[in-house]
Scaffold this active site. Structure first.
Site, PDB file in Angstrom:
ATOM      1  N   ASP A  82       7.987 -62.395 -13.832  1.00  0.00           N
ATOM      2  CA  ASP A  82       8.894 -63.202 -13.022  1.00  0.00           C
ATOM      3  C   ASP A  82       9.186 -62.399 -11.752  1.00  0.00           C
ATOM      4  O   ASP A  82       9.275 -61.166 -11.801  1.00  0.00           O
ATOM      5  CB  ASP A  82      10.180 -63.473 -13.800  1.00  0.00           C
ATOM      6  CG  ASP A  82      11.190 -64.230 -12.958  1.00  0.00           C
ATOM      7  OD1 ASP A  82      10.861 -65.337 -12.507  1.00  0.00           O
ATOM      8  OD2 ASP A  82      12.295 -63.697 -12.732  1.00  0.00           O
ATOM      9  N   THR A 134      11.841 -62.752  -9.086  1.00  0.00           N
ATOM     10  CA  THR A 134      13.190 -62.399  -8.664  1.00  0.00           C
ATOM     11  C   THR A 134      13.897 -61.543  -9.705  1.00  0.00           C
ATOM     12  O   THR A 134      14.027 -61.933 -10.864  1.00  0.00           O
ATOM     13  CB  THR A 134      14.016 -63.668  -8.391  1.00  0.00           C
ATOM     14  OG1 THR A 134      13.308 -64.485  -7.463  1.00  0.00           O
ATOM     15  CG2 THR A 134      15.377 -63.308  -7.820  1.00  0.00           C
ATOM     16  N   THR A 154       7.193 -67.651 -10.085  1.00  0.00           N
ATOM     17  CA  THR A 154       8.467 -67.745  -9.379  1.00  0.00           C
ATOM     18  C   THR A 154       8.783 -69.192  -9.034  1.00  0.00           C
ATOM     19  O   THR A 154       7.882 -70.033  -8.934  1.00  0.00           O
ATOM     20  CB  THR A 154       8.437 -66.896  -8.091  1.00  0.00           C
ATOM     21  OG1 THR A 154       9.703 -67.005  -7.425  1.00  0.00           O
ATOM     22  CG2 THR A 154       7.338 -67.361  -7.151  1.00  0.00           C
ATOM     23  N   GLY A 155      10.048 -69.451  -8.862  1.00  0.00           N
ATOM     24  CA  GLY A 155      10.474 -70.758  -8.390  1.00  0.00           C
ATOM     25  C   GLY A 155      10.515 -70.832  -6.881  1.00  0.00           C
ATOM     26  O   GLY A 155      10.756 -71.899  -6.310  1.00  0.00           O
ATOM     27  N   LYS A 174       8.299 -72.601 -16.964  1.00  0.00           N
ATOM     28  CA  LYS A 174       7.628 -71.299 -16.993  1.00  0.00           C
ATOM     29  C   LYS A 174       6.858 -71.096 -18.290  1.00  0.00           C
ATOM     30  O   LYS A 174       5.778 -70.486 -18.291  1.00  0.00           O
ATOM     31  CB  LYS A 174       8.653 -70.176 -16.800  1.00  0.00           C
ATOM     32  CG  LYS A 174       9.180 -70.070 -15.369  1.00  0.00           C
ATOM     33  CD  LYS A 174      10.144 -68.911 -15.209  1.00  0.00           C
ATOM     34  CE  LYS A 174      10.636 -68.817 -13.757  1.00  0.00           C
ATOM     35  NZ  LYS A 174      11.587 -67.708 -13.557  1.00  0.00           N
ATOM     36  N   ASP A 188      13.912 -61.625 -16.826  1.00  0.00           N
ATOM     37  CA  ASP A 188      15.274 -61.095 -16.945  1.00  0.00           C
ATOM     38  C   ASP A 188      15.984 -61.554 -18.212  1.00  0.00           C
ATOM     39  O   ASP A 188      17.127 -61.193 -18.458  1.00  0.00           O
ATOM     40  CB  ASP A 188      16.112 -61.465 -15.720  1.00  0.00           C
ATOM     41  CG  ASP A 188      16.216 -62.979 -15.514  1.00  0.00           C
ATOM     42  OD1 ASP A 188      15.929 -63.735 -16.463  1.00  0.00           O
ATOM     43  OD2 ASP A 188      16.597 -63.399 -14.414  1.00  0.00           O
ATOM     44  N   ASP A 245      14.308 -67.023 -18.188  1.00  0.00           N
ATOM     45  CA  ASP A 245      12.942 -66.840 -18.673  1.00  0.00           C
ATOM     46  C   ASP A 245      12.838 -66.894 -20.199  1.00  0.00           C
ATOM     47  O   ASP A 245      11.782 -66.611 -20.751  1.00  0.00           O
ATOM     48  CB  ASP A 245      12.406 -65.491 -18.184  1.00  0.00           C
ATOM     49  CG  ASP A 245      12.470 -65.367 -16.671  1.00  0.00           C
ATOM     50  OD1 ASP A 245      12.161 -66.354 -15.987  1.00  0.00           O
ATOM     51  OD2 ASP A 245      12.841 -64.291 -16.183  1.00  0.00           O
TER      52      ASP A 245
END
Length: 697
Positions: free
Chosen positions: A370, A372, A522-523, A550, A569, A573
């Site tokens: 991921d 961020t 990522t978004g 995801k 994180d 997720d």
């Protein structure tokens, strides 16, 4: 020791950081008091008792050509030998009964059968019913077995050291701040939520809390594995056991006892040491099979020797088979590796929740990060400043910082921080927020405004062409662009991006070096993701992915035949972490209760993923090495113990068989201890452009 005994010994009963005893779930499988100290005491006492048994043994007297013919001397070996059997043999006899009750025959039952057969045959001889004097062999056998168990429990105790060390991280006392500002020293166990305590330089934080006064560099290495102290000030969280290295801070307690991060880490390490693995399941099956093989081999041995007219030799050989076939090393092969590897991992900030997740990490083909908060810091920072020809970038940034000083927005704080790094920031007055457009204030007698495209549209001003070329490039990278306007003239611009962690570059490079694909998810917009992927040399990118989608991307990678490790994180997720072959939660140093991940990295350093792969490979290798040794040893040893080499004059006495069995266990334990040499320190961060290029090469 069978795996129930060894596994329990590896976890044992540890004092929790909250001061409470925490007991393993399978205590019923093990008798209380089994410890290195117990076996050490039993060994020395029974060694002393065994000496007269050997000295007064007729066979020993014949070997060394001496004679003891005192009144009652013939009773010394039987009486003292019985004491050794009852006192020294009681851990094995009790363990054998427990295995019978639990219907899990293993090493303790084999040992108890062997010493009981030797004792029964010797007792029958004293009654004139047989001619099988085994007293000295029985005493020597039990003493050697006690020595082997003492060394085994000592090795396991060393593996438990990391858990015990967690409890020792907490101070005994704490200085609580009274309402009148004075301090009262109280036991740390008496702290309650809401209390404010003082942590002096060099002192440890007594419980989890938030800093309410002071700024200090806090050593969090015992929690995160990160060696460098971290700056903590008002509003920042600190956790129990960490150390204020330079100045005094005041901390308001938010969690105590079993609710602290330290207690959570201890529970996680214990759970990992208790969790199963494929290698453990294989060892369990092998140990169970070996028990029945040993029993059958012992019976066949006794029958064959009896048929050739040597029943006495048949009993000796059968006892030797039972002893040498004990799955002692097999029972220790996996639990000790698990104990050492999880303890080593915890000291490096790698918290293993699921053994299978760690085991699978050695075979993953792709690591899905991921973006961020994982490869990036999760907060915007100023990465570049541009100015019109009449201005310098430093002057533009200083004016922007002056205006943003009054704003609480995270972007404003980033601009102010960057501006102050470059020098003094001028004072501003008349601050005003322009809803939806930006902010404005008077600086050095001029109206200074900072904002995005809506600001320029509202002020009806146009960006100079030379600036437009630069800001277009920033936007294509996915950066946020803010213009600085002075008296309705655009004099410059700043761009902010979610900063890439300096650790991300070496993490990706090391994964490539280990032939793993690196995938980014990522978004964020495609251009943002592409910019990060280009800088880090990432193989594949999934951009503009909603959190709930995801896990579908994980499934897509798996459908290609890839084994996938997901790194996130642990919040948005969670579904993807659960679906992946191995889920790793990163940056969870103060929140270890992440249910969806099999491995938790306490720090925010993505290089920890590389360490997990290395740990997985090393741990699995030690497990397999120990299994091969333990099973191979028994395959070769049983025929020798049964007397297969007797025709060429090679016989193995029961006591010597016990020595070989204990030696096999010590070899397995020593091999497991080699895991302590594994360096889980992260690879260095490249500091120059040349080093970064070499890292990618």
């Amino acid at each position: 020791m069978d795996h129930q005994h060894a596994d329990h010994a590896g976890r044992g009963v540890a004092d929790s950081p909250g001061g409470h005893a925490h007991r393993s779930h399978d205590d019923h499988n093990v008798h209380e008091g089994h410890s290195a100290d117990m076996f050490r005491s039993l060994f020395w006492v029974n060694l002393i008792l065994a000496i007269p048994v050997l000295v007064f043994s007729g066979q020993i007297q014949d070997w060394f050509n001496y004679s003891i013919d005192w009144p009652g001397s013939g009773l010394v070996a039987p009486l003292v030998g019985t004491m050794v059997f009852v006192y020294g043999g009681q851990p094995f006899l009790k363990g054998g009964l427990a295995e019978v009750r639990n219907r899990q025959p293993g090493m303790m039952l084999l040992i108890s059968v062997a010493i009981t057969v030797a004792f029964g045959a010797s007792l029958a001889t004293e009654a004139g019913l047989a001619d099988l004097d085994f007293w000295w062999e029985l005493a020597a056998l039990i003493v050697v077995m006690l020595l082997g168990h003492w060394q085994e429990m000592k090795a396991i105790g060393q593996a438990r050291g990391a858990l015990a060390a967690l409890a020792e991280l907490l101070p005994d006392d704490a200085d609580r701040v009274n309402p009148d500002g004075t301090f009262t020293k109280i036991p740390a166990a008496q702290l309650a939520e809401g209390d404010i305590v003082v942590v002096r330089p060099g002192g440890r934080v007594p419980a989890d809390g938030d800093v309410v006064d002071g700024v200090a560099a806090v050593d969090e290495s015992m929690i995160t594995g990160e060696s460098r102290p971290v700056k903590r000030g008002p509003g920042d969280r600190v956790v129990a056991g960490t150390v204020s290295t330079d100045t005094m801070i005041q901390v308001q307690i938010t969690a105590v006892g079993e609710d602290t991060t330290l207690a959570g880490i201890r529970r996680m390490v214990e759970a990992a040491q208790a969790s199963n693995s494929r290698a453990q399941a294989l060892a369990d099956r092998a140990a169970a099979v070996l028990f029945y093989v040993a029993i059958v081999a012992a019976v066949i041995t006794m029958l064959v020797w009896s048929l050739v007219g040597q029943p006495s030799e048949g009993v000796i050989r059968a006892v030797t088979v039972l002893i040498i076939a004990c799955p002692h090393a097999l029972g220790l092969a996996i639990p000790l590796v698990i104990s050492i590897s999880t303890a080593q991992a915890a000291s490096a900030g790698i918290l293993v929740k699921d053994r299978l997740a760690l085991e699978r990490m050695r075979t993953v083909d792709a690591v899905l990060f991921d973006k961020t908060g994982t490869l990036t810091k999760g907060n915007h920072v100023v990465v570049d400043t541009a100015a019109s020809p009449a201005w310098s970038p430093e002057a533009v940034l200083a004016l922007a910082g002056a205006v943003e000083t009054f704003s609480e927005h995270p972007v404003a704080k980033a601009i102010v921080t960057k501006a102050r790094e470059g020098g003094d920031v001028p004072a501003a007055t008349g601050f005003s927020a322009l809803t939806g457009r930006g902010v404005t204030a008077i600086v050095e007698g001029h109206q200074i405004s900072v904002g995005g495209p809506a600001l320029l549209a509202g002020l009806k001003v146009r960006e100079p062409d030379e600036l437009a070329d630069i800001t277009d490039t920033w936007r294509r990278r996915g950066g946020s662009v803010l213009h600085v306007v002075r008296d309705n003239e655009v004099i410059g611009a700043v761009t902010l991006e979610d900063a890439i962690r300096p650790e991300s570059n070496p993490a990706v490079s090391e994964l490539h070096r280990r032939d793993r694909q690196v995938v980014l998810i990522t978004g964020d917009a495609s251009q943002v993701a592409a910019g990060v992927a280009e800088e880090l040399n990432i193989d594949e990118v999934f951009a503009e992915v909603l959190p709930q989608d995801k896990d579908a991307k994980v499934a897509e990678l798996q459908s290609r035949g890839l084994s996938v490790a997901m790194v996130g994180d642990g919040v948005n997720d969670a579904p993807a972490l659960a679906r992946a072959d191995a889920g790793l939660a990163i940056g969870a140093g103060t929140d270890v209760a992440i249910e969806s991940a099999g491995v938790v990295l306490a720090s925010s350093d993505p290089r920890g993923v590389v360490s997990v792969i290395d740990l997985s490979k090393a741990t699995y290798a030690k497990m397999i090495q120990n299994l091969i040794w333990a099973t191979g040893y028994n395959v070769l040893a049983i025929p020798v113990a049964a007397g297969a080499l007797a025709p060429i004059g090679i016989n193995l006495p029961p006591a010597l068989a016990a020595v070989f069995m204990s030696l096999s266990t010590i070899i397995v334990a020593a091999n497991a201890q080699l895991l302590r040499r594994l360096d889980l320190q992260p690879v260095p961060i490249p500091t120059s452009a040349n080093e970064r290029q070499q890292a990618h090469a």
